[in-house]
Design a protein around this motif. Structure first.
Motif, PDB file in Angstrom:
ATOM      1  N   LEU A  32       0.835  -1.202   0.000  1.00  0.00           N
ATOM      2  CA  LEU A  32       0.000   0.000   0.000  1.00  0.00           C
ATOM      3  C   LEU A  32       0.866   1.247   0.000  1.00  0.00           C
ATOM      4  O   LEU A  32       1.977   1.246   0.578  1.00  0.00           O
ATOM      5  CB  LEU A  32      -0.925   0.001   1.229  1.00  0.00           C
ATOM      6  CG  LEU A  32      -2.339  -0.554   1.019  1.00  0.00           C
ATOM      7  CD1 LEU A  32      -2.283  -2.035   0.674  1.00  0.00           C
ATOM      8  CD2 LEU A  32      -3.205  -0.329   2.257  1.00  0.00           C
ATOM      9  N   GLN A  35       0.221   7.054   2.071  1.00  0.00           N
ATOM     10  CA  GLN A  35      -1.004   7.649   2.604  1.00  0.00           C
ATOM     11  C   GLN A  35      -2.024   6.583   2.974  1.00  0.00           C
ATOM     12  O   GLN A  35      -2.734   6.708   3.979  1.00  0.00           O
ATOM     13  CB  GLN A  35      -1.596   8.623   1.581  1.00  0.00           C
ATOM     14  CG  GLN A  35      -0.762   9.879   1.381  1.00  0.00           C
ATOM     15  CD  GLN A  35      -1.444  10.858   0.432  1.00  0.00           C
ATOM     16  OE1 GLN A  35      -2.474  10.551  -0.155  1.00  0.00           O
ATOM     17  NE2 GLN A  35      -0.844  12.032   0.291  1.00  0.00           N
ATOM     18  N   ASP A  36      -2.109   5.520   2.153  1.00  0.00           N
ATOM     19  CA  ASP A  36      -3.031   4.439   2.488  1.00  0.00           C
ATOM     20  C   ASP A  36      -2.587   3.707   3.748  1.00  0.00           C
ATOM     21  O   ASP A  36      -3.425   3.216   4.526  1.00  0.00           O
ATOM     22  CB  ASP A  36      -3.140   3.463   1.324  1.00  0.00           C
ATOM     23  CG  ASP A  36      -3.911   4.044   0.153  1.00  0.00           C
ATOM     24  OD1 ASP A  36      -4.674   5.002   0.385  1.00  0.00           O
ATOM     25  OD2 ASP A  36      -3.761   3.540  -0.990  1.00  0.00           O
ATOM     26  N   GLN A  37      -1.264   3.598   3.973  1.00  0.00           N
ATOM     27  CA  GLN A  37      -0.766   2.984   5.207  1.00  0.00           C
ATOM     28  C   GLN A  37      -1.246   3.768   6.427  1.00  0.00           C
ATOM     29  O   GLN A  37      -1.714   3.191   7.409  1.00  0.00           O
ATOM     30  CB  GLN A  37       0.767   2.939   5.192  1.00  0.00           C
ATOM     31  CG  GLN A  37       1.369   2.100   4.085  1.00  0.00           C
ATOM     32  CD  GLN A  37       2.877   2.242   4.000  1.00  0.00           C
ATOM     33  OE1 GLN A  37       3.525   2.612   4.997  1.00  0.00           O
ATOM     34  NE2 GLN A  37       3.448   1.968   2.829  1.00  0.00           N
ATOM     35  N   ARG A  39      -3.848   5.770   6.521  1.00  0.00           N
ATOM     36  CA  ARG A  39      -5.303   5.658   6.638  1.00  0.00           C
ATOM     37  C   ARG A  39      -5.703   4.347   7.313  1.00  0.00           C
ATOM     38  O   ARG A  39      -6.579   4.323   8.201  1.00  0.00           O
ATOM     39  CB  ARG A  39      -5.937   5.750   5.246  1.00  0.00           C
ATOM     40  CG  ARG A  39      -5.821   7.110   4.580  1.00  0.00           C
ATOM     41  CD  ARG A  39      -6.655   7.168   3.301  1.00  0.00           C
ATOM     42  NE  ARG A  39      -6.538   8.466   2.628  1.00  0.00           N
ATOM     43  CZ  ARG A  39      -5.740   8.713   1.616  1.00  0.00           C
ATOM     44  NH1 ARG A  39      -4.974   7.727   1.129  1.00  0.00           N
ATOM     45  NH2 ARG A  39      -5.673   9.903   1.072  1.00  0.00           N
ATOM     46  N   VAL A  40      -5.076   3.237   6.878  1.00  0.00           N
ATOM     47  CA  VAL A  40      -5.400   1.936   7.473  1.00  0.00           C
ATOM     48  C   VAL A  40      -5.034   1.931   8.963  1.00  0.00           C
ATOM     49  O   VAL A  40      -5.823   1.470   9.811  1.00  0.00           O
ATOM     50  CB  VAL A  40      -4.668   0.812   6.714  1.00  0.00           C
ATOM     51  CG1 VAL A  40      -4.771  -0.504   7.480  1.00  0.00           C
ATOM     52  CG2 VAL A  40      -5.253   0.651   5.325  1.00  0.00           C
ATOM     53  N   VAL A 101     -11.093   3.623   4.697  1.00  0.00           N
ATOM     54  CA  VAL A 101     -10.894   2.308   4.094  1.00  0.00           C
ATOM     55  C   VAL A 101     -11.952   2.089   3.022  1.00  0.00           C
ATOM     56  O   VAL A 101     -12.904   2.854   2.897  1.00  0.00           O
ATOM     57  CB  VAL A 101     -10.971   1.200   5.166  1.00  0.00           C
ATOM     58  CG1 VAL A 101      -9.766   1.263   6.092  1.00  0.00           C
ATOM     59  CG2 VAL A 101     -12.262   1.294   5.961  1.00  0.00           C
ATOM     60  N   ASP A 102     -11.757   1.005   2.274  1.00  0.00           N
ATOM     61  CA  ASP A 102     -12.724   0.720   1.204  1.00  0.00           C
ATOM     62  C   ASP A 102     -14.020   0.156   1.759  1.00  0.00           C
ATOM     63  O   ASP A 102     -15.116   0.535   1.317  1.00  0.00           O
ATOM     64  CB  ASP A 102     -12.118  -0.272   0.197  1.00  0.00           C
ATOM     65  CG  ASP A 102     -10.931   0.329  -0.552  1.00  0.00           C
ATOM     66  OD1 ASP A 102     -10.871   1.574  -0.634  1.00  0.00           O
ATOM     67  OD2 ASP A 102     -10.084  -0.429  -1.041  1.00  0.00           O
ATOM     68  N   ARG A 119      -8.757  -2.795   2.383  1.00  0.00           N
ATOM     69  CA  ARG A 119      -8.214  -1.748   1.519  1.00  0.00           C
ATOM     70  C   ARG A 119      -7.603  -2.421   0.293  1.00  0.00           C
ATOM     71  O   ARG A 119      -6.866  -3.410   0.423  1.00  0.00           O
ATOM     72  CB  ARG A 119      -7.147  -0.929   2.249  1.00  0.00           C
ATOM     73  CG  ARG A 119      -6.641   0.273   1.467  1.00  0.00           C
ATOM     74  CD  ARG A 119      -7.686   1.373   1.431  1.00  0.00           C
ATOM     75  NE  ARG A 119      -7.235   2.516   0.638  1.00  0.00           N
ATOM     76  CZ  ARG A 119      -7.934   3.641   0.505  1.00  0.00           C
ATOM     77  NH1 ARG A 119      -9.093   3.777   1.117  1.00  0.00           N
ATOM     78  NH2 ARG A 119      -7.475   4.622  -0.235  1.00  0.00           N
TER      79      ARG A 119
END
Length: 449
Positions: A32, A35-37, A39-40, A101-102, A119
């Motif tokens: 990931l 930024q996604d790291q 967010r998770v 997250v998704d 995600r």
């Protein structure tokens, strides 16, 4: 079933920091983006805090699973509460968690209720083959989590990076806003310019319409004046011309004193000239009536056979040239239509008279035929013909075709004939070729206007 990448427990407040830290590590391991790291990790810490307060903790499982439809891997995190969730449902304290997250749902797994988040792994990330997943499990198993102070320092770094990114985005947004404002100013200036040009154009159009209305009124007034002038002049000339014809007839009468041969010839010239002048006066008067709109058709059922018979008798005397024959064909029965017999006869007489006047040899023929719901009345001759560029001009008032066969007349016969045909609801057209004669076709509706 795919083996999990990492499992851990959540029982005390300190575990929230560990869960956050390990979640970020797993997210980085599967590929990931940074930024996604974050967010998770943030979403995981918020859900972990909620479950710790609500049910006393949870068991956390990290897995990398492939989508059954497109085969793309997702990082899936399951938090199995150690106690029963209130009402069997979970709602995060912060509404923003679900946007990090998704997916964020409560699902059943092997008879247990599990809070699950996922995600999507970027396509550009390294392929998560079974071998790669095995390597990740081994690496995550031997890695030791950092202290709470380390996690706090990492969060501070993330916060500083986020603030720096926000500041950069803010500066970019300010530049974009300035560019947008400049564009808006340009658009407004262009809009104002176009508005002014449109208003100026509208003023010009209004002025043009006003000028056209004024010119139209002047033309109508001039046309009415011309019609009144023609009517008045024709009326004033008719009486003295008729008197001249009458006096010439008296002088030539056998009951009067005998005239010498020269006197008889001169009286004949006077009588002939006066008759021509009377014909011209009558044409002017007819045209004036037609232009003023004072001619109203007397609609009735008209039989063409009597009209054709009358024309055959009255116009035969005009066919004085030895090489010219007048032929009036009998119209096919039933030869009836709704029209004005007097006006229709006047039109055909005018066309036949023109043909006899301009034809030096051959024939002038009148025929009729039915075409669907219309009658076509055709007057053809074997005269000199008319050039194609003059086909429209011959219907203009006072116009006469130039050429060696020009004879007397005013050039009013055809314009008057076309006006009468229009009053009867029809059309008058000409087809002609120089040297091959002319054909004038009157097309009238069977049922009238």
């Amino acid at each position: 079933m795919t083996a999990p990448l990492l499992q851990m427990g959540l029982r005390v407040e300190h575990d929230i920091f560990v869960v956050r830290q390990r979640g970020r590590e797993v997210a980085a391991a599967v590929g990931l983006e940074h930024q996604d790291q974050v967010r998770v990790a943030t979403a995981l810490s918020e859900v972990a805090r909620d479950l710790l307060r609500a049910v006393g903790g949870a068991d956390v499982t990290f897995s990398a699973v492939a989508d059954a439809v497109d085969g793309v891997h997702h990082l899936r995190i399951d938090l199995a509460p150690v106690g029963r969730l209130p009402g069997g449902r979970y709602e995060p304290q912060s509404g923003a968690v679900a946007r990090l997250v998704d997916t964020l749902d409560v699902v059943a797994r092997e008879g247990d209720t599990v809070v699950r988040m996922s995600r999507r792994v970027p396509v550009a990330a390294a392929a998560l083959t079974p071998e790669r997943l095995a390597e990740l499990r081994t690496a995550l198993a031997v890695s030791a989590p950092g202290s709470a102070l380390d996690e706090l320092a990492a969060q501070n770094e993330q916060l500083i990076a986020a603030l720096d990114e926000v500041r950069t985005q803010r500066d970019e947004l300010a530049v974009l806003n300035e560019e947008l404002a400049e564009t808006n100013r340009g658009v407004m200036a262009l809009y104002n310019q176009l508005t002014e040009e449109l208003e100026e154009t509208n003023r010009g159009v209004v002025a043009l319409y006003g000028e056209l209305d004024e010119k139209s009124a002047q033309l109508r007034a001039a046309s009415e004046s011309k019609s009144r002038f023609l009517a008045n002049v024709s009326h004033e000339l008719r009486a003295p011309v008729t008197a001249i014809i009458g006096l010439a007839r008296l002088l030539a009468d056998s009951a009067s004193d005998p005239l010498t041969a020269e006197q008889a010839r001169q009286v004949g010239l006077i009588r002939s000239s006066a008759a021509d002048l009377l014909g011209l006066v009558n044409e002017l008067l007819d045209l004036a009536k037609a232009e003023s709109g004072r001619i109203e058709p007397d609609w009735a059922e008209v039989d063409l056979r009597p009209i054709f018979g009358q024309l055959r008798g009255t116009l035969r005397a005009l066919a004085t040239r030895p090489g010219v024959e007048l032929v009036v064909e009998e119209p096919p029965a039933p030869a009836t239509l709704r029209s004005d017999a007097v006006l229709l006869a006047q039109v055909l007489r005018n066309l036949l008279h023109n043909g006899l006047k301009f034809t030096e040899r051959g024939e002038v023929r009148l025929r009729a035929r039915r075409a669907d719901d219309r009658w076509l009345l055709q007057v053809s001759d074997t005269g000199p013909g008319i050039a194609p560029e003059l086909h429209d001009r011959i219907f203009e008032e006072f116009y006469q075709v130039p050429g060696v066969t020009r004879v007397g007349g005013t050039g009013l016969g055809l314009p008057y004939a076309r006006r009468l045909v229009v009053l009867l609801g029809g059309t008058l057209q000409v087809t002609s070729t120089p040297g091959a004669g002319s054909t004038f076709t009157v097309s009238l509706p069977v049922g009238g206007v």
